[in-house]
Write an enzyme that holds these catalytic residues in place. Structure first.
Site, mmCIF file in Angstrom:
data_model
loop_
_atom_site.group_PDB
_atom_site.id
_atom_site.type_symbol
_atom_site.label_atom_id
_atom_site.label_comp_id
_atom_site.label_asym_id
_atom_site.label_seq_id
_atom_site.Cartn_x
_atom_site.Cartn_y
_atom_site.Cartn_z
ATOM 1 N N LYS A 95 56.680 50.466 -8.722
ATOM 2 C CA LYS A 95 55.338 49.700 -8.835
ATOM 3 C C LYS A 95 54.559 49.701 -9.680
ATOM 4 C CE LYS A 95 51.434 49.075 -7.517
ATOM 5 N NZ LYS A 95 50.911 49.206 -9.571
ATOM 6 N N GLY A 117 48.061 58.654 -7.689
ATOM 7 C CA GLY A 117 46.839 57.727 -8.328
ATOM 8 C C GLY A 117 44.880 58.923 -7.663
ATOM 9 N N SER A 118 44.546 57.359 -7.223
ATOM 10 C CA SER A 118 43.521 57.643 -7.109
ATOM 11 C C SER A 118 43.542 58.066 -5.219
ATOM 12 C CB SER A 118 41.785 56.854 -7.407
ATOM 13 O OG SER A 118 42.276 55.699 -6.687
ATOM 14 N N THR A 119 42.425 59.130 -5.151
ATOM 15 C CA THR A 119 42.025 59.389 -3.763
ATOM 16 C C THR A 119 41.646 58.288 -2.579
ATOM 17 O OG1 THR A 119 41.274 61.211 -4.097
ATOM 18 C CG2 THR A 119 40.555 60.591 -1.584
ATOM 19 N N VAL A 132 42.648 54.643 -2.905
ATOM 20 C CA VAL A 132 43.848 54.250 -2.997
ATOM 21 C C VAL A 132 45.215 54.890 -2.116
ATOM 22 C CG1 VAL A 132 46.156 53.057 -4.361
ATOM 23 C CG2 VAL A 132 43.593 52.457 -4.965
ATOM 24 N N GLU A 155 49.280 62.790 -4.995
ATOM 25 C CA GLU A 155 49.125 63.471 -5.432
ATOM 26 C C GLU A 155 47.784 62.605 -6.071
ATOM 27 O OE1 GLU A 155 49.486 66.646 -5.136
ATOM 28 O OE2 GLU A 155 51.512 65.953 -4.462
ATOM 29 N N CYS A 208 43.800 64.266 -14.204
ATOM 30 C CA CYS A 208 43.406 64.545 -12.665
ATOM 31 C C CYS A 208 42.865 65.825 -13.098
ATOM 32 C CB CYS A 208 44.605 65.077 -12.332
ATOM 33 S SG CYS A 208 45.874 65.397 -12.366
ATOM 34 N N GLU A 228 34.214 62.472 -8.724
ATOM 35 C CA GLU A 228 35.797 62.700 -9.501
ATOM 36 C C GLU A 228 34.756 61.056 -11.011
ATOM 37 O OE1 GLU A 228 39.550 60.723 -9.789
ATOM 38 O OE2 GLU A 228 40.800 63.161 -10.651
HETATM 39 P P1 NAD Z 1 44.251 53.864 -9.524
HETATM 40 O O1 NAD Z 1 44.054 54.714 -7.975
HETATM 41 O O2 NAD Z 1 43.411 53.045 -10.344
HETATM 42 O O3 NAD Z 1 45.265 53.400 -9.563
HETATM 43 C C1 NAD Z 1 46.642 54.653 -9.429
HETATM 44 C C2 NAD Z 1 48.215 53.733 -8.401
HETATM 45 O O4 NAD Z 1 47.990 53.095 -7.691
HETATM 46 C C3 NAD Z 1 48.321 52.362 -9.710
HETATM 47 O O5 NAD Z 1 50.134 51.938 -9.521
HETATM 48 C C4 NAD Z 1 47.169 50.505 -9.085
HETATM 49 O O6 NAD Z 1 48.195 50.041 -9.792
HETATM 50 C C5 NAD Z 1 47.627 51.604 -7.646
HETATM 51 N N1 NAD Z 1 46.721 50.763 -7.161
HETATM 52 C C6 NAD Z 1 45.415 50.742 -7.074
HETATM 53 N N2 NAD Z 1 44.688 49.746 -6.068
HETATM 54 C C7 NAD Z 1 46.275 49.242 -4.707
HETATM 55 C C8 NAD Z 1 46.082 49.014 -4.205
HETATM 56 N N3 NAD Z 1 45.444 48.539 -3.511
HETATM 57 N N4 NAD Z 1 47.554 48.839 -2.993
HETATM 58 C C9 NAD Z 1 48.628 49.671 -4.319
HETATM 59 N N5 NAD Z 1 48.662 50.322 -4.524
HETATM 60 C C10 NAD Z 1 47.287 49.805 -5.473
HETATM 61 O O7 NAD Z 1 44.083 55.195 -10.519
HETATM 62 P P2 NAD Z 1 44.242 55.136 -12.156
HETATM 63 O O8 NAD Z 1 43.430 55.236 -12.005
HETATM 64 O O9 NAD Z 1 45.890 55.174 -12.638
HETATM 65 O O10 NAD Z 1 45.378 57.296 -12.409
HETATM 66 C C11 NAD Z 1 43.387 58.433 -11.889
HETATM 67 C C12 NAD Z 1 43.942 58.819 -10.829
HETATM 68 O O11 NAD Z 1 45.024 59.240 -10.459
HETATM 69 C C13 NAD Z 1 42.404 59.608 -11.105
HETATM 70 O O12 NAD Z 1 41.719 59.540 -9.387
HETATM 71 C C14 NAD Z 1 43.301 61.107 -11.162
HETATM 72 O O13 NAD Z 1 42.575 62.046 -10.279
HETATM 73 C C15 NAD Z 1 44.410 60.540 -10.481
HETATM 74 N N6 NAD Z 1 45.686 61.555 -10.594
HETATM 75 C C16 NAD Z 1 45.995 62.421 -9.742
HETATM 76 C C17 NAD Z 1 47.345 63.509 -10.679
HETATM 77 C C18 NAD Z 1 47.850 65.037 -9.488
HETATM 78 O O14 NAD Z 1 48.629 65.003 -9.786
HETATM 79 N N7 NAD Z 1 46.912 64.527 -8.569
HETATM 80 C C19 NAD Z 1 48.130 62.948 -11.620
HETATM 81 C C20 NAD Z 1 47.182 62.009 -12.197
HETATM 82 C C21 NAD Z 1 46.253 61.239 -11.774
#
Ligand code: NAD
Length: 545
Positions: free
Chosen positions: A212, A265-267, A269, A293, A327, A425
């Protein structure tokens, strides 16, 4: 007899310069120009190798020009997710048994397709759809994804060669089996490389995947999926199922064959997903593997002995490249008061001079933030800082969403080390500086360690070796990627395995054997050459008279 096959030794993909007159610059400019006359792309789901169009579409836009539609993408509903699970299960039968060399060859071909004929298409899509500059697109969409693939093939070979001892009379083996079921790959918008790697790493190990992609990175992610197909990935091994995130998740998370989550993605979620998996535990055939991550609150802390010029440059690059949407981006800085008064003016001057705009104009250093929600979030922090008594906006602080979601690179100065922008963040081009009294170095290190719940990246600057060592020790758990005299962004596959602890994730280090090990379930096989034929042990015999 079969050969004992070894894979090519990986080297990091060279980063091209795109300087005026270079062939790569001409090719990329031609690719960008080609887009000007194009109708928006129609992006289908890909399930079992088939394109599926649901008619329920969303727009993919350019963040720096949000009226520009790059693509319409079809959204999966529960029916399509169900079909994707079935397609993955049927692909599993062969893929999970396919020889390792054949799986590796598919992915090595994908890496070469990306390095060659697909490079500028994917770079251009990343620039347009995620608002990355040429350099940021090149190090991500091209080089990092190529590195992930080539290095993972090499790490997988290393894993296969880890075998137990075999004393005489027996042969012990470890077989690295893929997981029984499907993996759910949920990917972020900010790195095309991470988006490609999260489905590819488990698939390389013999797993099947439902991917996804992020709703905000659809264009480049779809092209990556096309590369996997062109490389010969069999239908159903990776299924591309964009859609409304909760809808897609609900349709698969309770399935008995759900075997693992590969998430970045974000913590918040990630925590929601982990809880859902916990709730589903009684229904699963296996304990799902959970790799995530997540967010960060990444820091620079400088000792009084540090080189002020190096600190200033690290702040500028670490905080503002890709609009602070890494990130690992620097978002809190701790400087001794003396150094702060020395670099404050030049830092503000250079920040104000940063060129920002459409990334297809190669002179820009920054583009727009990814979407409206991000624009609202980031500017909220700026507005609150402008009104706060313990914080002041000292550079940038302006924004404009008329054409694109543009936020000027912003520096906040605070007298309160617990101020919200030192703790939370933001994920935008905003960095907060706190100047500490020089004699409070150790207290400051404790502050750095304890201020935020995250533990992703951080950097110490010091020319005094003992103090660099003190920082390394006192900040041992504050960052999974720690830098000495360098900015805390820009990790390279095979050089600085990436990931953090605390609220930043499970720290399984993307692009390393630690990550790949999560996608296999080892089977120990003991083979005895001459089996025992009497159940009694010699110790049971009668004593002799
Ligand atoms: P996000 O949390 O908005 O989305 C991440 C993923 O989760 C997307 O595919 C999104 O569609 C999905 N998602 C969102 N809501 C959901 C739900 N309710 N159920 C299932 N899936 C859901 O994050 P973003 O804006 O795409 O990315 C930014 C975040 O990612 C920041 O917090 C950043 O720190 C983190 N990040 C971390 C690393 C790492 O290696 N630690 C690397 C890149 C990004």
């Amino acid at each position: 007899m079969n050969g004992r096959i070894t894979v090519p030794v990986p080297v990091n993909e060279p980063v091209r310069s795109y300087a005026p007159g270079t062939p790569e610059r001409r090719e990329l400019q031609a690719e960008l120009a080609r887009h000007d006359g194009l109708d928006p792309l129609d992006i289908p789901l890909i399930i079992g190798g088939e394109e599926v169009r649901t008619g329920d579409t969303e727009r993919a836009v350019a963040p720096h020009d949000h009226q520009r539609t790059l693509a319409h993408w079809h959204q999966a509903g529960p029916t399509e997710v169900g079909r994707a699970i079935e397609a993955s299960k049927s692909a599993w039968q062969e893929w999970s048994r396919m020889s390792w060399e054949d799986r590796a060859a598919v992915f090595l071909r994908a890496a070469d397709l990306l390095a060659g004929p697909w490079r500028q298409r994917v770079n251009a899509a990343t620039m347009l759809g995620q608002s990355k500059t040429v350099h940021q697109a090149e190090i991500d969409a091209a080089c990092e994804l190529i590195d992930f693939i080539r290095f993972n093939v090499h790490f997988a070979e290393e894993i296969a060669s880890q075998q137990p001892r075999s004393p005489s009379g027996m042969w012990n083996r470890l077989e690295y089996r893929p997981l029984e079921g499907f993996i759910y790959a949920v990917t972020p918008f900010n790195f095309t490389a991470i988006a490609g790697n999260l489905p590819a790493a488990p698939a390389l190990m013999g797993n099947v995947v439902l991917w996804k992609p992020s709703t905000a990175a659809m264009y480049s992610n779809y092209l990556v999926m096309k590369i996997f197909e062109e490389a010969g990935l069999p239908p159903g091994v990776i299924n591309f199922v964009p859609g409304d995130p909760p809808t897609v998740t609900e349709a698969l998370i309770d399935h008995e064959d759900f075997a693992g989550l590969h998430y970045t993605g974000s913590t918040s979620v990630f925590k929601q997903l982990w809880k859902k998996i916990g709730d589903g535990l009684d229904g699963y055939h296996n304990y799902p593997r959970i790799v995530g991550e997540t967010g960060g609150k990444d820091f620079i802390v400088a000792h009084a002995s540090a080189d002020p010029e190096a600190v200033k440059t690290a702040i500028l690059r670490g905080a503002f490249e890709y609009q602070g949407q890494k990130c690992s981006a620097v978002s809190r800085v701790y400087l001794p008061e003396g150094m702060w008064s020395e670099i404050r003016e030049p830092l503000l001057r250079e920040t104000e001079a940063i060129a920002m705009g459409d990334p297809t104009d190669f002179r820009n250093f920054m583009g727009a933030v990814i979407h409206e929600a991000s624009f609202e979030k980031v500017t909220g922090y700026i507005d609150r800082a402008a009104a706060a008594s313990d914080a002041e906006v000292i550079a940038g602080g302006t924004y404009d969403d008329a054409k694109g979601w543009f936020v000027r690179p912003t520096i906040i100065e605070t007298t309160n080390p617990q101020y919200e922008s030192m703790r939370e963040e933001i994920f935008g081009p905003v960095v907060t500086v706190y100047a500490y009294p020089e004699e409070e170095w150790e207290e400051t290190l404790r502050l750095v360690d304890q201020t935020s719940p995250y533990g992703l990246t951080g950097a110490v600057f010091s020319r005094d070796r003992a103090e660099a060592r003190r920082a390394m020790d006192m900040l041992r758990h504050a960052a999974g990627n720690f830098y000495v005299n360098d900015k805390p962004t820009g990790s390279v596959v095979g050089q600085q395995p990436f990931g953090g602890g605390r609220a930043s994730g499970t720290n399984d280090k993307a692009g390393s054997s630690m990550n790949l090990l999560r996608w296999v379930s080892a089977r120990s096989i003991k083979e005895t050459f001459v089996p025992a034929t009497d159940y009694r042990y010699p110790s049971m015999a009668e004593d002799e008279e």
